[in-house]
Structure formats: C-alpha cells, structure tokens
Design a protein around this motif. Sequence first.
Motif, PDB file in Angstrom:
ATOM      1  N   ASP A  47       0.858  -1.208   0.000  1.00  0.00           N
ATOM      2  CA  ASP A  47       0.000   0.000   0.000  1.00  0.00           C
ATOM      3  C   ASP A  47       0.883   1.243   0.000  1.00  0.00           C
ATOM      4  OD1 ASP A  47      -1.427  -2.199   1.717  1.00  0.00           O
ATOM      5  OD2 ASP A  47      -3.068  -0.845   1.228  1.00  0.00           O
ATOM      6  N   GLU A  70      -4.834   7.856   1.371  1.00  0.00           N
ATOM      7  CA  GLU A  70      -5.239   7.045   2.531  1.00  0.00           C
ATOM      8  C   GLU A  70      -4.134   6.904   3.579  1.00  0.00           C
ATOM      9  OE1 GLU A  70      -6.669   2.992   1.979  1.00  0.00           O
ATOM     10  OE2 GLU A  70      -7.163   2.897   4.102  1.00  0.00           O
ATOM     11  N   GLU A  71      -2.922   6.587   3.177  1.00  0.00           N
ATOM     12  CA  GLU A  71      -1.921   6.229   4.191  1.00  0.00           C
ATOM     13  C   GLU A  71      -1.209   7.451   4.781  1.00  0.00           C
ATOM     14  OE1 GLU A  71      -2.557   3.374   5.054  1.00  0.00           O
ATOM     15  OE2 GLU A  71      -3.434   2.559   3.220  1.00  0.00           O
ATOM     16  N   ASP A  87      -6.569   6.541  -3.384  1.00  0.00           N
ATOM     17  CA  ASP A  87      -6.427   5.277  -2.653  1.00  0.00           C
ATOM     18  C   ASP A  87      -5.436   4.431  -3.457  1.00  0.00           C
ATOM     19  OD1 ASP A  87      -6.582   2.903  -1.306  1.00  0.00           O
ATOM     20  OD2 ASP A  87      -8.741   3.025  -1.006  1.00  0.00           O
ATOM     21  N   LEU A  89      -4.295   1.496  -2.960  1.00  0.00           N
ATOM     22  CA  LEU A  89      -4.626   0.062  -3.034  1.00  0.00           C
ATOM     23  C   LEU A  89      -5.985  -0.098  -2.366  1.00  0.00           C
ATOM     24  CD1 LEU A  89      -4.278  -2.945  -3.386  1.00  0.00           C
ATOM     25  CD2 LEU A  89      -2.410  -2.926  -1.755  1.00  0.00           C
ATOM     26  N   ASP A  90      -7.024  -0.192  -3.188  1.00  0.00           N
ATOM     27  CA  ASP A  90      -8.365  -0.407  -2.656  1.00  0.00           C
ATOM     28  C   ASP A  90      -8.676  -1.885  -2.808  1.00  0.00           C
ATOM     29  OD1 ASP A  90     -10.847   0.637  -1.550  1.00  0.00           O
ATOM     30  OD2 ASP A  90     -11.727   0.055  -3.457  1.00  0.00           O
ATOM     31  N   THR A  92      -7.331  -4.018  -0.014  1.00  0.00           N
ATOM     32  CA  THR A  92      -6.148  -4.588   0.654  1.00  0.00           C
ATOM     33  C   THR A  92      -6.427  -5.978   1.244  1.00  0.00           C
ATOM     34  OG1 THR A  92      -5.226  -2.424   1.155  1.00  0.00           O
ATOM     35  CG2 THR A  92      -4.474  -4.206   2.533  1.00  0.00           C
TER      36      THR A  92
HETATM   37 CA    CA Z   1      -6.477   1.516   0.478  1.00  0.00          CA
END
Ligand code: CA
Length: 273
Positions: A47, A70-71, A87, A89-90, A92
Amino acid sequence: MVSHSGLITVMERAARKAGPRLRRDFNEVQHLQVSRKGPADFVSIADKRAEDTLIEELQKARPDWGFLVEERGEIKGDPNKPRWIIDPLDGTSNFLHGIPHFCMSIAVEDPFGSQGKPEITHGYIYQPVTDESFWAEKGRGAWLQDQRLRVSARRDLADALIATGIPFLGHGNFAEWSRIFGAIAPEVAGIRRFGSAALDLAWVAAGRYDGFWESDLKPWDIAAGLLIVKEAGGFATDYRGTEVNIAKGQVLAANDGLHSKLHKLLAGSLRNA
Ligand code: CA
Ligand code: 2AM
Ligand code: CA
Ligand code: CA
C-alpha cells in the motif's frame, strides 16, 4: 487510446508506473510486511510503496497540487489549485488473501467547481491484474481503455445484480446494513460483495453490476468512481436521495430507473427500523 486531456495521461502514467511493483508484491504476498490500523484494518508495505510512487509521479507533473491520500493523509498544496484524492490500493484485504480484486483510485478535485464548491473533475481507476483502466472527465464521458462506458439498461429489480460493501470487524453499522440487505436481497437477481468500493463503482459504470450501496466510505474510496458512474449515465445519491457528500461516504448508485426502485426499498427499510 482514445484522445483525452493531459491530466488523464498524467494519472495513467502514474498508475502504470506503480502497477508492476504492486503486481510483483501481489505475487509474493506471503513475504510482505503487514501491520494493523484497526481491528480488521490492515496495511502492507505494498500500500505504502504504491502510494509513494503515485505521489512522486503526480508531484513531478503538478508540483504545487496538494493530496488527500489514505496512508499519508493530507499533503498541503496551493489552496487555489486542484488536489489529488488517492487510494493507492483499494481492496487490501483481497490483496493480502491472494485474491486479484484490487485497484488504485485517483481523482482530481477542483476547489472551485462549477458551483464554486469543491468538485471532482477527473477520475482514474486502474486494476493492475487485469490491466483495465476505467476513467472519466467531467462532461466528457466515461471510458474503459478506449471504449465508451454506459451503465446497464436493466429496469427490473428481478434482473438486477447488485453489489454492496458489508461492515466488518470494528467498522460500520451492522444493524443498518442488515435492514437494507433484508429489503433489497429478496427482490433482486443477486448480491455481490467483492471488497473494493472503487471497483464496485467502476463496474456499475461498466454495466457489470446494476447497482451498488455502501456506507462509511472514505473520500479516496469513491471520489473517482462516483464521477465515472455519473459520466457513464448513472445516478448516485446518499441514502436520503440527495447528492453524495464524499466526506460522509454514503452511496447508492445505479441507472436512474433502478436507482429509484432501490432507493424506495432502502428508505423503507430504514423508516421501519
Ligand atoms: Ca487503500
Ligand atoms: P481498503 O482496501 O483501501 O482499505 C469499503 O468497503 C472499503 O473498506 C474497502 O474499499 C476497503 O478499502 C476498506 N476496508 C478496510 N478493511 C476492510 C476489511 N477488513 N474488509 C473489507 N473492507 C475493508
Ligand atoms: Ca486501507
Ligand atoms: Ca479503500
């Protein structure tokens, strides 16, 4: 590729730069470093790497734009310029279980949209495993690669395949979701829950799903997907039937005929609670 604006090219380049590494990480997922952000809320090094690559590439192209990702959260830019909502990595949970249903989602938010309030103007959703990119520009339609997208034409609930997102450990309102499910599931041809809200919306735009509902979503889950649905001729509202507020994260999306039928069931189930 069909001709599109420079911004879509920028988004596409960034996604395709991050894609191969994400695919490699997916193939070696058992060796990845994973940590937990909440009870069932995992984040992996994949991610973070994907997010870093996307930020780096997009920053090169538009150095003064900010980010909501997101992160890393918010990265401030020039407040008078658009910002990226991402995002990296949607899906995860799928990724970490070796299920190839995950994507990247990138949107552009103009701080002064057509009505002087923030508005999503571009959306790009890329699924690295299938190499599919779903994208849209406000007012210029939605596309899968170079094919124009159109929401499904199905009108009857009895023919409709509907996607949803189910609350999970530590997240969401189980009682509310169950009531809505209890009202919709008996009336439709099928329900699916594949675990990537961004791809759920892209698939509504592509006419693969006939509709989708979920709540407690984050801006980066839905910013790109909502524009792609609208540009594909679909209709998206919150559960009250008013315009989706991406900060509130409640979505019911479908073609307009099915939307009103689904909304009637959904609103009825919450009224009778
Ligand atoms: Ca994500
Ligand atoms: P993520 O993969 O980017 O975290 C809405 O269902 C969103 O919730 C998903 O798109 C997913 O985004 C996130 N999510 C986080 N943890 C989840 C879990 N355990 N099960 C399902 N979705 C989860
Ligand atoms: Ca996450
Ligand atoms: Ca997500």
